[in-house]
Write a protein that holds these residues in place. Structure first.
Motif, PDB file in Angstrom:
ATOM      1  N   GLY A 159       0.828  -1.208   0.000  1.00  0.00           N
ATOM      2  CA  GLY A 159       0.000   0.000   0.000  1.00  0.00           C
ATOM      3  C   GLY A 159       0.859   1.254   0.000  1.00  0.00           C
ATOM      4  O   GLY A 159       2.057   1.214   0.285  1.00  0.00           O
ATOM      5  N   ARG A 160       0.228   2.369  -0.319  1.00  0.00           N
ATOM      6  CA  ARG A 160       0.956   3.626  -0.451  1.00  0.00           C
ATOM      7  C   ARG A 160       1.612   4.051   0.863  1.00  0.00           C
ATOM      8  O   ARG A 160       2.759   4.482   0.889  1.00  0.00           O
ATOM      9  CB  ARG A 160      -0.038   4.689  -0.916  1.00  0.00           C
ATOM     10  N   PHE A 161       0.867   3.910   1.946  1.00  0.00           N
ATOM     11  CA  PHE A 161       1.407   4.350   3.229  1.00  0.00           C
ATOM     12  C   PHE A 161       2.371   3.334   3.812  1.00  0.00           C
ATOM     13  O   PHE A 161       3.343   3.688   4.467  1.00  0.00           O
ATOM     14  CB  PHE A 161       0.279   4.704   4.186  1.00  0.00           C
ATOM     15  N   GLU A 162       2.079   2.071   3.532  1.00  0.00           N
ATOM     16  CA  GLU A 162       3.011   1.020   3.912  1.00  0.00           C
ATOM     17  C   GLU A 162       4.367   1.278   3.249  1.00  0.00           C
ATOM     18  O   GLU A 162       5.419   1.157   3.884  1.00  0.00           O
ATOM     19  CB  GLU A 162       2.416  -0.297   3.397  1.00  0.00           C
ATOM     20  N   GLN A 164       5.429   4.204   2.187  1.00  0.00           N
ATOM     21  CA  GLN A 164       6.052   5.402   2.733  1.00  0.00           C
ATOM     22  C   GLN A 164       6.724   5.101   4.071  1.00  0.00           C
ATOM     23  O   GLN A 164       7.796   5.599   4.370  1.00  0.00           O
ATOM     24  CB  GLN A 164       5.024   6.518   2.880  1.00  0.00           C
ATOM     25  N   VAL A 165       6.078   4.260   4.853  1.00  0.00           N
ATOM     26  CA  VAL A 165       6.658   3.905   6.146  1.00  0.00           C
ATOM     27  C   VAL A 165       7.900   3.039   5.950  1.00  0.00           C
ATOM     28  O   VAL A 165       8.878   3.169   6.683  1.00  0.00           O
ATOM     29  CB  VAL A 165       5.611   3.224   7.034  1.00  0.00           C
ATOM     30  N   ALA A 168      10.450   5.443   5.228  1.00  0.00           N
ATOM     31  CA  ALA A 168      10.701   6.200   6.458  1.00  0.00           C
ATOM     32  C   ALA A 168      11.646   5.425   7.372  1.00  0.00           C
ATOM     33  O   ALA A 168      12.575   5.975   7.960  1.00  0.00           O
ATOM     34  CB  ALA A 168       9.384   6.497   7.175  1.00  0.00           C
ATOM     35  N   ARG A 169      11.397   4.115   7.456  1.00  0.00           N
ATOM     36  CA  ARG A 169      12.258   3.294   8.314  1.00  0.00           C
ATOM     37  C   ARG A 169      13.676   3.217   7.760  1.00  0.00           C
ATOM     38  O   ARG A 169      14.653   3.301   8.502  1.00  0.00           O
ATOM     39  CB  ARG A 169      11.671   1.882   8.433  1.00  0.00           C
ATOM     40  N   MET A 171      15.143   5.414   5.875  1.00  0.00           N
ATOM     41  CA  MET A 171      15.766   6.726   6.075  1.00  0.00           C
ATOM     42  C   MET A 171      16.250   6.892   7.511  1.00  0.00           C
ATOM     43  O   MET A 171      17.361   7.355   7.764  1.00  0.00           O
ATOM     44  CB  MET A 171      14.754   7.832   5.773  1.00  0.00           C
ATOM     45  N   THR A 172      15.389   6.517   8.432  1.00  0.00           N
ATOM     46  CA  THR A 172      15.750   6.633   9.840  1.00  0.00           C
ATOM     47  C   THR A 172      16.985   5.790  10.131  1.00  0.00           C
ATOM     48  O   THR A 172      17.909   6.224  10.818  1.00  0.00           O
ATOM     49  CB  THR A 172      14.573   6.171  10.714  1.00  0.00           C
TER      50      THR A 172
END
Lengths: 430, 430
Positions: A159-162, A164-165, A168-169, A171-172
């Motif tokens: 999914g799109r937000f999956e 993005q997360v 995000a992970r 990147m972090t």
């Protein structure tokens, strides 16, 4: 305001080809290519893709049509005028006109030669045959295509937000590594992660994060396109393919034994300063250094790319001392399977004793370990190597027998000729 | 392709006003506003901003010019035709034409009344005076402006990648919460986080992540603009301001004691079904329920917004049983200081015994705790309340004395009239 033209453009497949430029390759490829173009232009070489992580069944994961589309796209690429201008006009390693006019003219007309693709037992057999200067340019983009298509296959149902997360992970995670590296005084580190990167956009993000997070400690990238776009140094010198092919071309054992030094003699003629970096492990580091001519000890440094890196660095230091050189003036570049812990450890042990530098590869540009179910994005060990030259097989021994390549009888012959004793095997991470 | 027009537009300040629409507010404000517009339109009410976290010196952090610019921008907003159409034509809580034509006409012409801004002791004193239906519309956007400007002040010197990693961390944190919530069978949860959100864009991201991550368990958002744009349910019923103002307008103690029921009698006339939600804690939950008329026990549910939530829910269950109602058919909405642990705990304890629902606020839309040095983005307790009505001070007791508001003597009087005994103070997180 949506930009309609952009949207329409993006609908088309070319929104993100894996490789978008002939410069989307490692800088050392260009240096080596120029050297080969001058010294061995007519050698017929075959490059072949080898997946050392056989449990990753690439042919099951990656659609063949998609793979061909990307490879075909690569064959349409030509050096653009801007790219050519950058290569001709830019300063590399402090030197103007690194690339000679005859080479540039050849490069401006280069299109990648045909590829040969087959499926076998869940793997792709991908080979490139032709004149050495041409086929060698396949190595990096071919690897990048396979790596990125495998990632896309794993991500395609998220999914799109999956998604993005997920990023995000990642990147972090990278930022936390950068924060740790920031604590190392006098660190010098470059991006060597083109070939096994997660994707072009991700490598570009990683490089920019390194620029912001590390400042001057980040010395540049091996990726020419990113170096050009981000206005930073392009980094790299030479690789195993030179001694491997020179060695394969040797007619006698005596010539074979001389081949690696012949490579560096050619290099010596062309380059000085920080480009004079020895890559000693192709047929065993210890024997290579023991038998090396004295002029090699005068070179700027050494790159350590297999085996136990601390042990190899100690070997080099002892060798310099034995040859009357001051190790503190020598550069040691670590480039094998690095991550932050290893960088901290090597920096702690060698900073001050030698000039230390790091070429950080796959775990900079492709550390998605544990970020999807089944760990489907973990990096794996994919290489693309010269496997034959003028019909003769090539051999690589390296300081880690797990990385050895070539026909068994030839490996045995090389071990005898190069006097390689017992070696310690260690797992190949990436 | 860069879209030049977009870039030029973005150069201007309006790239991201904190509040970009009169609908960028909580749905219950509109329901209450319509009720007030019908029943008490001429009441003169003063709203005032109160920072319960006095250690956060907002006037030192936020530039006054910037604050005025945002507040002035709010006063330029008018309901757009599309927004009006949505309010008029959409179904809310299963009902068409929730908003009556006379109210819509008034709302279409609404501009927010003037504000009064002063600095005092490191804090802003921000007040709004006027007719109740107009001034009440300031509450949510005023809070959102202060919260977001404080965040912008903290973020303004961060690097581009540092910022990206900050948001990457916040995204990861929220996603991990969503993954935990996904494990709760039969969960029903809505976004109540407009007022103390980190920013509009961030709230919008959170809502979309909830949509993707929770599917049908995510029941909607209190934010009308986001509900409209994302095509989801707008959620909310009524708040403390109604009983507070009704109570302030009471002439005698007897009238005062009746005021909270008067509010709900007016509401009863207007709404049915899931909009009949009791908010019992304005002057103490226990006494409110004990003295409540029987018809209130027939309402759909209760919202628990202060004190110990489990204790309050038990009180409500006992009350329903005492009034001959089946608690399993009743809705209990928890909305005070929720985060995942608390949601898991309350869901585990009450699911099955009552219909449970959650209004997740600040720790959904503003959990940046620990993500910057000095924890400068941690949420804090900022409220904007009706402090007087027709010249008389308002009072709120709630079930947590730390949340009590009003002049001391009036608080004492209210405690007497509403028969509020000893209360347990608990820290106000957000």
């Amino acid at each position: 305001m949506a930009d309609i033209a952009t949207r329409v453009y993006n609908h088309r497949w070319k929104i993100d080809p894996v490789v978008r430029s002939l410069l989307d390759t490692d800088f050392y490829k260009l240096l080596m290519c120029q050297s080969v173009f001058r010294n061995r232009p007519d050698t017929q070489v075959t490059f072949s893709l080898i997946n050392r992580s056989t449990q990753i069944r690439l042919a099951d994961l990656i659609d063949e049509g998609e793979l061909r589309e990307q490879l075909d796209h690569l064959r349409t690429l030509r050096l653009t005028r801007g790219e050519s201008t950058w290569l001709r006009g830019n300063t590399f390693y402090g030197k103007r006109q690194m690339f000679r006019p005859d080479f540039m003219e050849w490069f401006e007309n280069l299109r990648l030669p045909p590829y040969h693709l087959e499926k076998h037992d869940g793997q792709y057999e991908l080979t490139f045959e032709g004149n050495w200067p041409e086929v060698m340019m396949w190595e990096i983009p071919a690897l990048a295509v396979l790596m990125e298509l495998r990632g896309r296959a794993v991500l395609k149902d998220m999914g799109r937000f999956e998604l993005q997360v997920l990023y995000a992970r990642a990147m972090t995670r990278l930022w936390e590594k950068i924060e740790r590296l920031r604590a190392l005084p006098g660190l010098r580190i470059a991006d060597f992660g083109t070939r096994r990167r997660h994707s072009f956009l991700w490598q570009d993000w990683c490089v920019q994060a390194m620029i912001e997070g590390l400042g001057g400690a980040f010395t540049g990238t091996s990726n020419c396109l990113i170096a050009m776009r981000r206005d930073i140094e392009a980094i790299g010198t030479n690789a195993h393919e030179l001694p491997m092919v020179y060695a394969a071309l040797a007619d006698t054992d005596a010539e074979l034994r001389e081949a690696p030094y012949r490579v560096l003699a050619d290099w010596h003629e062309e380059h000085d300063g920080n480009l004079r970096i020895i890559l000693p492990d192709t047929f065993g580091t210890k024997g290579f250094l023991d038998r090396a001519p004295d002029w090699l000890a005068g070179w700027t440094g050494i790159r350590i790319d297999s085996g136990d890196p601390a042990e190899a660095a100690e070997t080099a230091i002892a060798w310099w001392i034995a040859r009357g050189e001051d190790p503190r003036k020598k550069l040691v570049i670590f480039s094998d399977g690095l991550d932050v812990e290893k960088i901290e450890e090597l920096h702690g042990r060698f900073a001050g004793r030698v000039k230390v530098s790091f070429g950080w590869g796959t775990l900079l540009t492709n550390d998605f370990r544990g970020l999807v179910a089944g760990d489907g994005l973990a990096p794996f060990s994919l290489v693309c190597k010269a496997v034959s030259a003028n019909g003769r097989p090539t051999v690589k021994l390296s300081d880690n027998p797990s990385k050895a390549m070539g026909p068994e009888d030839e490996i045995a012959r090389y071990k005898r000729v190069f006097d390689v004793g017992a070696q310690t095997a260690s797992p190949v991470i990436v």
